[in-house]
Scaffold this active site. Structure first.
Site, PDB file in Angstrom:
ATOM      1  N   PRO A 179       0.796  -1.150   0.058  1.00  0.00           N
ATOM      2  CA  PRO A 179       0.213  -0.019  -0.163  1.00  0.00           C
ATOM      3  C   PRO A 179       0.924   1.206  -0.049  1.00  0.00           C
ATOM      4  CG  PRO A 179      -0.383  -1.329   1.769  1.00  0.00           C
ATOM      5  CD  PRO A 179       0.549  -2.016   1.215  1.00  0.00           C
ATOM      6  N   GLY A 226       3.894   3.393   5.159  1.00  0.00           N
ATOM      7  CA  GLY A 226       5.258   3.139   5.898  1.00  0.00           C
ATOM      8  C   GLY A 226       5.868   1.888   5.739  1.00  0.00           C
ATOM      9  N   GLY A 239       7.327   1.094   2.841  1.00  0.00           N
ATOM     10  CA  GLY A 239       8.329   1.482   1.940  1.00  0.00           C
ATOM     11  C   GLY A 239       7.959   1.434   0.602  1.00  0.00           C
ATOM     12  N   SER A 240       6.813   1.575  -0.092  1.00  0.00           N
ATOM     13  CA  SER A 240       6.385   1.352  -1.419  1.00  0.00           C
ATOM     14  C   SER A 240       7.294   1.931  -2.408  1.00  0.00           C
ATOM     15  CB  SER A 240       4.822   1.530  -1.526  1.00  0.00           C
ATOM     16  OG  SER A 240       4.613   2.854  -1.458  1.00  0.00           O
ATOM     17  N   ALA A 248      10.327   3.216  -2.012  1.00  0.00           N
ATOM     18  CA  ALA A 248      11.597   2.691  -2.257  1.00  0.00           C
ATOM     19  C   ALA A 248      11.842   1.083  -2.845  1.00  0.00           C
ATOM     20  CB  ALA A 248      12.145   2.416  -0.721  1.00  0.00           C
ATOM     21  N   ALA A 249      10.706   0.465  -2.497  1.00  0.00           N
ATOM     22  CA  ALA A 249      10.423  -0.975  -3.039  1.00  0.00           C
ATOM     23  C   ALA A 249      10.472  -0.660  -4.733  1.00  0.00           C
ATOM     24  CB  ALA A 249       9.485  -1.658  -2.544  1.00  0.00           C
ATOM     25  N   ASP A 308      15.020   3.314   4.156  1.00  0.00           N
ATOM     26  CA  ASP A 308      13.924   2.440   3.376  1.00  0.00           C
ATOM     27  C   ASP A 308      14.834   1.716   2.383  1.00  0.00           C
ATOM     28  OD1 ASP A 308      12.162   3.495   5.112  1.00  0.00           O
ATOM     29  OD2 ASP A 308      10.829   4.209   3.509  1.00  0.00           O
TER      30      ASP A 308
END
Ligand code: MEV
Length: 321
Positions: free
Chosen positions: A96, A100, A102-103, A105-106, A147
């Site tokens: 989501p 928080g 880390g979407s 950075a991912a 992150d």
């Protein structure tokens, strides 16, 4: 075809204080993930499809400071590629946004990896993380880099910003030092999502202003959080994860004092404690997003139920090992 998959992340201890040089602990969360696939395109240009955020566009139509454009251009610039190949980039995410986990950075890490693989010039982790950090600055203003680091290495990390790397430790771009650490005894965390977006950039900027107005008070708060993060690392490494519960409660109280919690986060942390969690705290930028609770493994479903009853929009039970 080239592909890369990244996990989400959750901060266990030390958010916000980490921006000011205190240590923080974060772990990957494999229940959520980003997958990026890069294939050759038959038409000219770089075509990006990210259905989870309703984006379908050619690169040149994105604003130059769009995080995806910045990540793509960052990779080509690092590889000295000025004539861009024709590519199709497919981005799928179950993380989501602004929660928080880390979407941002991912997505950056998976995209940077898949793209460098697609042009047969895979980048080393250090460089992947450093390029993702540049994109994090667009998302978060003055991020610590935690992150992109935990997501790049997909291991529990003890992260300290801006310290010279001592001998024998890995240094990751821009003076950040990371250490992965050993989890002597696995432990269970329940993550509860308030369903409200966490305005991390604003929260970090507000803390900066509050610190400027009251430096002594905020340095004291940051130092207290740093001590908690160090104690938490020791508890994890020595096989005493049960000590993390009281440390979470203490860390949450300090974050409340820093004004980055919210009524919803406080309600969920209370609900977790009342249902038998060993401790609970908000996680990440705060004012929305996620909280975490430490739980006995057997009691984790009951904690997750209590969180849902108290308004959590989703819960994740994860084992840290
Ligand atoms: C955000 O996930 C964590 C913060 O500490 C900001 C940062 O470290 O960049 C609030």
């Amino acid at each position: 075809m080239a592909a890369a998959t990244t996990p989400g992340k959750i901060i266990l201890f030390g958010e916000h204080a980490v921006v000011y040089g205190q240590p923080a602990l974060a772990v990957p969360v494999s229940q959520v993930q980003v997958q990026v696939e890069v294939t050759d395109a038959s038409r000219s240009g770089i075509w990006i499809d990210a259905p989870d955020v309703n984006l379908s566009s050619e690169l040149s139509r994105l604003a130059p400071d769009h995080p995806l454009a910045a990540a793509i251009k960052g990779v080509f610039s690092a590889l000295n590629i000025s004539r861009y190949p024709n590519l199709h980039i497919q981005i799928e995410s179950t993380i989501p946004v602004a929660s928080g986990l880390g979407s941002g950075a991912a997505v950056s890490v998976a995209l940077i990896r898949a793209l460098s693989l697609a042009v047969h010039r895979p980048l080393p982790d250090e460089q992947v993380s450093a390029l993702a950090y540049d994109v994090e600055k667009i998302h978060h203003g003055t991020p610590s880099g935690i992150d992109n680091t935990v997501i790049t290495y997909a291991k529990p990390v003890y992260f300290v910003k801006d310290l010279p790397a001592p001998q024998g430790r890995g240094a990751v771009g821009e003076g950040k030092t990371i250490e992965t650490f050993r989890v002597a005894k696995p432990f269970t965390i329940v993550i509860g999502d308030t369903g409200l977006p966490a305005p991390t950039k604003e929260a970090v900027a507000d803390v900066r202003k509050l610190r400027q107005a009251n430096p002594e008070r905020y340095e004291r708060l940051f130092a207290a959080i740093g001590s908690i993060a160090r104690a938490a690392r020791q508890a994890i490494e020595t096989g005493h994860p049960e000590h993390l519960g009281p440390l979470m409660d203490e860390n949450h109280a300090l974050l409340q004092e820093m004004t980055v919690s919210s009524p919803e986060l406080d309600r969920l942390t209370e609900a977790a404690r009342s249902s038998g969690a060993l401790g609970a705290k908000m996680s990440g930028g705060g004012r929305g997003g996620n909280m975490i609770a430490l739980s006995e493994k057997e009691n984790a479903p009951a904690v997750a139920d209590a969180l849902s009853n108290a308004g959590a929009k989703r819960t994740i039970i994860t084992t840290v090992h």
